[in-house]
Design an enzyme around this catalytic site. Structure first.
Site, PDB file in Angstrom:
ATOM      1  N   GLY A  12       0.832  -1.207   0.000  1.00 29.26           N
ATOM      2  CA  GLY A  12       0.000   0.000   0.000  1.00 29.26           C
ATOM      3  C   GLY A  12       0.859   1.246   0.000  1.00 29.26           C
ATOM      4  O   GLY A  12       1.894   1.287   0.663  1.00 29.26           O
ATOM      5  N   ASN A 112       5.460  -4.839   5.911  1.00 29.64           N
ATOM      6  CA  ASN A 112       5.850  -6.184   6.347  1.00 29.64           C
ATOM      7  C   ASN A 112       6.014  -7.177   5.194  1.00 29.64           C
ATOM      8  O   ASN A 112       7.002  -7.912   5.140  1.00 29.64           O
ATOM      9  CB  ASN A 112       4.830  -6.713   7.359  1.00 29.64           C
ATOM     10  CG  ASN A 112       5.157  -6.245   8.768  1.00 29.64           C
ATOM     11  OD1 ASN A 112       6.313  -6.281   9.192  1.00 29.64           O
ATOM     12  ND2 ASN A 112       4.155  -5.780   9.505  1.00 29.64           N
ATOM     13  N   THR A 134       4.776   2.626   6.144  1.00 22.94           N
ATOM     14  CA  THR A 134       3.365   2.236   6.229  1.00 22.94           C
ATOM     15  C   THR A 134       2.658   3.193   7.167  1.00 22.94           C
ATOM     16  O   THR A 134       3.236   3.634   8.170  1.00 22.94           O
ATOM     17  CB  THR A 134       3.129   0.791   6.736  1.00 22.94           C
ATOM     18  OG1 THR A 134       1.744   0.655   7.104  1.00 22.94           O
ATOM     19  CG2 THR A 134       3.949   0.424   7.951  1.00 22.94           C
ATOM     20  N   ASP A 136       0.450   2.252   8.993  1.00 26.13           N
ATOM     21  CA  ASP A 136       0.055   1.442  10.151  1.00 26.13           C
ATOM     22  C   ASP A 136       1.099   1.443  11.268  1.00 26.13           C
ATOM     23  O   ASP A 136       0.802   1.048  12.397  1.00 26.13           O
ATOM     24  CB  ASP A 136      -0.187  -0.012   9.718  1.00 26.13           C
ATOM     25  CG  ASP A 136      -1.364  -0.149   8.777  1.00 26.13           C
ATOM     26  OD1 ASP A 136      -2.110   0.829   8.610  1.00 26.13           O
ATOM     27  OD2 ASP A 136      -1.535  -1.245   8.203  1.00 26.13           O
ATOM     28  N   GLY A 179      -5.970   0.360   9.679  1.00 26.86           N
ATOM     29  CA  GLY A 179      -5.144  -0.475  10.549  1.00 26.86           C
ATOM     30  C   GLY A 179      -5.905  -1.751  10.839  1.00 26.86           C
ATOM     31  O   GLY A 179      -6.736  -1.798  11.737  1.00 26.86           O
ATOM     32  N   GLN A 282      -6.815   8.567   4.189  1.00 27.69           N
ATOM     33  CA  GLN A 282      -5.750   8.577   5.200  1.00 27.69           C
ATOM     34  C   GLN A 282      -4.364   8.301   4.607  1.00 27.69           C
ATOM     35  O   GLN A 282      -3.348   8.506   5.261  1.00 27.69           O
ATOM     36  CB  GLN A 282      -6.054   7.538   6.296  1.00 27.69           C
ATOM     37  CG  GLN A 282      -7.296   7.872   7.091  1.00 27.69           C
ATOM     38  CD  GLN A 282      -7.848   6.671   7.839  1.00 27.69           C
ATOM     39  OE1 GLN A 282      -7.490   6.435   8.978  1.00 27.69           O
ATOM     40  NE2 GLN A 282      -8.719   5.903   7.199  1.00 27.69           N
TER      41      GLN A 282
HETATM   42  O1  F6P Z   1      -1.158  -1.189   5.194  1.00 27.01           O
HETATM   43  C1  F6P Z   1      -1.749   0.034   4.991  1.00 27.01           C
HETATM   44  C2  F6P Z   1      -3.245  -0.124   4.830  1.00 27.01           C
HETATM   45  O2  F6P Z   1      -3.767   1.134   4.506  1.00 27.01           O
HETATM   46  C3  F6P Z   1      -3.961  -0.698   6.032  1.00 27.01           C
HETATM   47  O3  F6P Z   1      -4.199   0.223   7.044  1.00 27.01           O
HETATM   48  C4  F6P Z   1      -5.229  -1.213   5.393  1.00 27.01           C
HETATM   49  O4  F6P Z   1      -5.771  -2.254   6.175  1.00 27.01           O
HETATM   50  C5  F6P Z   1      -4.754  -1.702   4.061  1.00 27.01           C
HETATM   51  O5  F6P Z   1      -3.562  -1.001   3.776  1.00 27.01           O
HETATM   52  C6  F6P Z   1      -5.724  -1.462   2.942  1.00 27.01           C
HETATM   53  O6  F6P Z   1      -5.241  -2.089   1.800  1.00 27.01           O
HETATM   54  P1  F6P Z   1      -5.662  -1.751   0.314  1.00 27.01           P
HETATM   55  O7  F6P Z   1      -5.027  -0.459  -0.065  1.00 27.01           O
HETATM   56  O8  F6P Z   1      -5.135  -2.876  -0.473  1.00 27.01           O
HETATM   57  O9  F6P Z   1      -7.154  -1.618   0.300  1.00 27.01           O
END
Ligand code: F6P
Length: 356
Positions: A12, A112, A134, A136, A179, A282
């Site tokens: 992400g 990660n 990240t 997170d 998160g 966010q």
């Molecule tokens: O790891 C960052 C994050 O924004 C997390 O907070 C969230 O759960 C996830 O990525 C969302 O993933 P995607 O962008 O694949 O919808």
């Protein structure tokens, strides 16, 4: 001595990726004869041989830019060793691209999952350096990841804005903060935004306890309640379920943790409750000043590691120092919020409930 550096962003996105890329490039150009190859869309580009030779000018004007100029992609670590229908051996393909490009090292910016693959490539003999990003903040070995600070500002702004409308209407508002596995962003923005209740995955809640807060506030003539709910927050019943079962249940229901909290409060306490999901907002936009600085420091440290021939590591912030950890010691190790973390204690001291 000429050094060829491959650089990719994976997983992400988050604010600060471009600032970090710029930090690596500028410091590398300053310190040695560098050639930089931008690999497109994360490991996907390394597998498919999709890249471009970059020029100095391409690293100019990107400090404040959100997202990533290289593109990103989620290529799950668990699939890296699997041969799919396309019959491509992904690990062999990545090594081939690295060799064909005559890279001296590969810089991977990610979370990660990205770090697990970085470690795999390092074990396969490639020179790899990881940079922890990240929103997170859930990477082991570094106090903070870049992206977190900006997301915290955005999430706090959302809570602030919800605060005024919740107060006007005397409503309960559940705000869902990103998160899924870790509650850092919810904890920090919840404290910064003056939430009354903070629900994070690390501390399973009971809806009755949350309802008690709403009722107590009503008795004290506070007709509204602000609840910061992490995307991955779970009640005690869900926490007892096997992770796989919980995840498939949630996927089947298109589950939203904030909608769940709002619905149950409305049903069980009879108060008007709404939920808000700011979602990927966010992760968007320009990095905060703090993240620009942290990303730049991480990038510069990575370039220094290249100069010194130190590979198989991930850059880290430890206290006030920028340093690094062996990839094998940190890759993929999650960093949940410790339940006795000082920020949890701070929140409890000022009367914020965790619903436990
Ligand atoms: O790891 C960052 C994050 O924004 C997390 O907070 C969230 O759960 C996830 O990525 C969302 O993933 P995607 O962008 O694949 O919808």
């Amino acid at each position: 001595m000429k050094r060829r550096i491959g650089i990719l962003t994976s997983g992400g996105d988050c604010p600060g990726l471009n600032a970090a890329i710029r930090g690596v490039a500028r410091a590398a150009y300053e310190m040695f004869d560098a050639e930089i190859i931008g690999i497109h869309d994360g490991y996907r580009g390394l597998i498919d041989g999709d890249y471009s030779e970059m020029t100095r000018g391409q690293f100019s004007g990107i400090l404040t830019l959100g997202g990533t100029i290289l593109g990103t992609n989620r290529t799950p670590f668990r699939d890296m060793r699997k041969i799919g229908e396309d019959n491509v051996d992904k690990v062999a393909a990545m090594k081939k691209t690295y060799k064909e490009l005559k890279l001296d090292c590969l810089i991977t910016l990610g979370g990660n999952g990205t770090h697990k693959t970085a470690n795999l490539l390092s074990e396969e003999g490639l020179n790899v350096i990881g940079l922890p990003k990240t929103i997170d903040n859930d990477l082991y070995g570094t106090d903070f990841t870049f992206g977190f600070h900006t997301a915290n500002d955005i999430a706090t702004d959302v809570i602030d804005r919800i605060h005024t409308t919740a107060a006007s209407h005397g409503r309960v508002m559940a705000i869902e903060i990103m998160g899924n596995k870790a509650g850092w962003l919810t904890l920090y923005s919840g404290v910064a935004g003056g939430a009354d209740v903070i629900l994070i995955p690390e501390i399973p809640y009971s809806i009755e306890k949350v309802a008690e807060v709403v009722q107590r506030r009503a008795e004290n003539n506070k007709g509204f309640t602000i609840i910061a709910v992490a995307e991955g927050a779970m009640d005690k019943e869900e926490a007892r379920m096997k992770k796989k079962d919980r995840e498939s249940k949630r996927a089947a229901e298109h589950f939203s943790s904030s909608a769940y909290v709002a619905r149950r409060l409305q049903e069980e306490v009879g108060v008007e409750a709404r939920n808000v999901v700011p979602g990927h907002i966010q992760r968007g936009g320009t990095p905060s000043a703090f993240d620009r600085v942290l990303s730049t420091e991480f990038g510069v440290h990575a370039a220094e590691l290249i100069r010194d021939g130190i590979f198989g590591v991930s850059v880290a912030l430890k206290g006030n120092d920028i340093s690094h950890n062996p990839l094998k010691d940190v890759a993929g190790i999650p960093k949940p919020v410790p339940v006795d973390h000082h920020m949890v204690q701070t929140a409890r001291r000022i009367g914020i409930s965790f619903g436990d």
